[in-house]
Design a protein around this motif. Structure first.
Motif, mmCIF file in Angstrom:
data_model
loop_
_atom_site.group_PDB
_atom_site.id
_atom_site.type_symbol
_atom_site.label_atom_id
_atom_site.label_comp_id
_atom_site.label_asym_id
_atom_site.label_seq_id
_atom_site.Cartn_x
_atom_site.Cartn_y
_atom_site.Cartn_z
ATOM 1 N N ASP A 60 22.180 56.626 78.830
ATOM 2 C CA ASP A 60 23.593 57.015 78.719
ATOM 3 C C ASP A 60 24.370 55.998 77.905
ATOM 4 O O ASP A 60 24.073 54.794 77.922
ATOM 5 N N LEU B 84 23.401 57.740 87.070
ATOM 6 C CA LEU B 84 23.431 57.370 85.660
ATOM 7 C C LEU B 84 22.013 57.387 85.112
ATOM 8 O O LEU B 84 21.045 57.522 85.865
ATOM 9 N N TYR C 111 31.083 56.106 81.147
ATOM 10 C CA TYR C 111 31.544 55.553 82.408
ATOM 11 C C TYR C 111 32.829 54.738 82.275
ATOM 12 O O TYR C 111 33.586 54.611 83.233
#
Length: 340
Positions: free
Chosen positions: A106, A102, A111
């Motif tokens: 982000d 990750l 997710y």
């Protein structure tokens, strides 16, 4: 160096040793007097650990392990460290970033796509710096982790645009944990035990939910009323003063995350009275110089103070809240600095 100069140096060093030992003993005695007064006055019920230059200067317990005052505290007792436990979810995300799984930039929706539209706006960085805008947990409706996740799914709008303001609340923490679980395929508690507690040799540390653990100090208030039992939700951590020392040493020595990750986690939103995911972290040339984090959960109180330049760490863990830990820590530091 000529022989006579070497001899003079050695003699001077030996003469200074007793003076140094006497001065150190005097400081330890002063710390002991301070802590005994704090215990006798009711300002502190808990355990204290003072370490300087990798040497334990002071390690003691004051008061009782429960409201009934039937068991005296010892160094083996574990306390809920409140918000200091938030460092573990932050470090877990940093570990995953180092592994390329990750990025802090982000969006959360990458997710956990089933969250509402706001998850397309909130960055992982916002969860770390408490700038997400996600409303706080509605504790009246929470009984377990499932309720926490469903509560996030019911959030229909943010309190403010992500990254523009600061609000220190627990939904940021639980969402961090859910992201770790989604990426690793294991419960956050198991992840923390495997990737944080074990590498740091934190053998006494336990994370909620748990049952039948020994040496758990029970929280109680000034009226000797015991705290309610913990909700069976993930994340609350109980540990000894020595395990909290192991954690700070491990973190500062870059054993669980690298120096760059540590610097990232130590950044806070640019407003007064804000915290990073490490509490208050000060850096010089991207090198950590000071780390201070406090926590509270019910009647539990906790304080970690690390001055890396002076190689000094003070840890205070209590189970009968009085709000005096910063004052006690400041007094200990004054004693060590030969100040009033």
């Amino acid at each position: 160096m000529p022989y006579y100069k070497q001899l003079a140096f050695i003699l001077t060093f030996l003469l200074l040793l007793p003076n140094h030992s006497f001065a150190q003993s005097k400081k330890i005695h002063q710390i002991d007097s301070l802590m005994k007064r704090s215990g006798e006055s009711g300002d502190f019920n808990g355990n204290v650990l003072v370490v300087q230059k990798n040497t334990i200067l002071y390690n003691a317990s004051f008061g009782f392990a429960d409201a009934a005052k039937t068991e005296k505290l010892t160094a083996d007792y574990r306390f809920n460290i409140g918000s200091i436990t938030k460092e573990f979810s932050a470090v877990a995300l940093a570990q995953l970033q180092e592994q390329g799984k990750l990025k802090f930039e982000d969006k959360v929706s990458r997710y956990i796509p089933e969250l509402p539209y706001w998850a397309h706006e909130v960055k992982i960085k916002d969860l770390l710096q408490y700038t997400s805008g996600i409303p706080n947990v509605n504790w009246k409706k929470i009984k377990n982790d499932k309720d926490l996740f469903e509560g996030l799914q019911l959030v229909d709008s943010l309190d403010f645009k992500s990254g523009t303001h600061y609000d220190y609340n627990n939904n940021n923490i639980f969402l961090r944990q859910f992201i770790v679980e989604r990426l690793t395929g294991m419960p956050f508690k198991m992840y923390a035990e495997k990737n944080i507690f074990k590498p740091c040799k934190m053998t006494s540390s336990v994370m909620t939910p748990f049952e039948n653990e020994k040496n758990i100090a029970k929280g109680f208030n000034k009226d000797l009323i015991a705290d309610k039992a913990d909700l069976p939700i993930t994340g609350g951590t109980y540990l000894t003063t020595h395990d909290l020392l192991k954690w700070s040493d491990c973190l500062h020595a870059n054993k669980v995350i690298n120096a760059n990750s540590l610097f990232e986690l130590g950044q806070q939103f640019d407003l007064p009275e804000t915290q990073s995911s490490l509490g208050l972290a000060k850096f010089k040339n991207k090198k950590l110089t000071e780390h201070i984090h406090d926590g509270r959960a019910g009647s539990y109180e906790a304080l970690l103070v690390s001055d890396l330049d002076k190689n000094l760490t003070i840890i205070l863990l209590g189970n009968n809240y009085h709000g005096k830990l910063f004052e006690i820590s400041d007094a200990i530091q004054s004693i060590l600095k030969d100040k009033k």
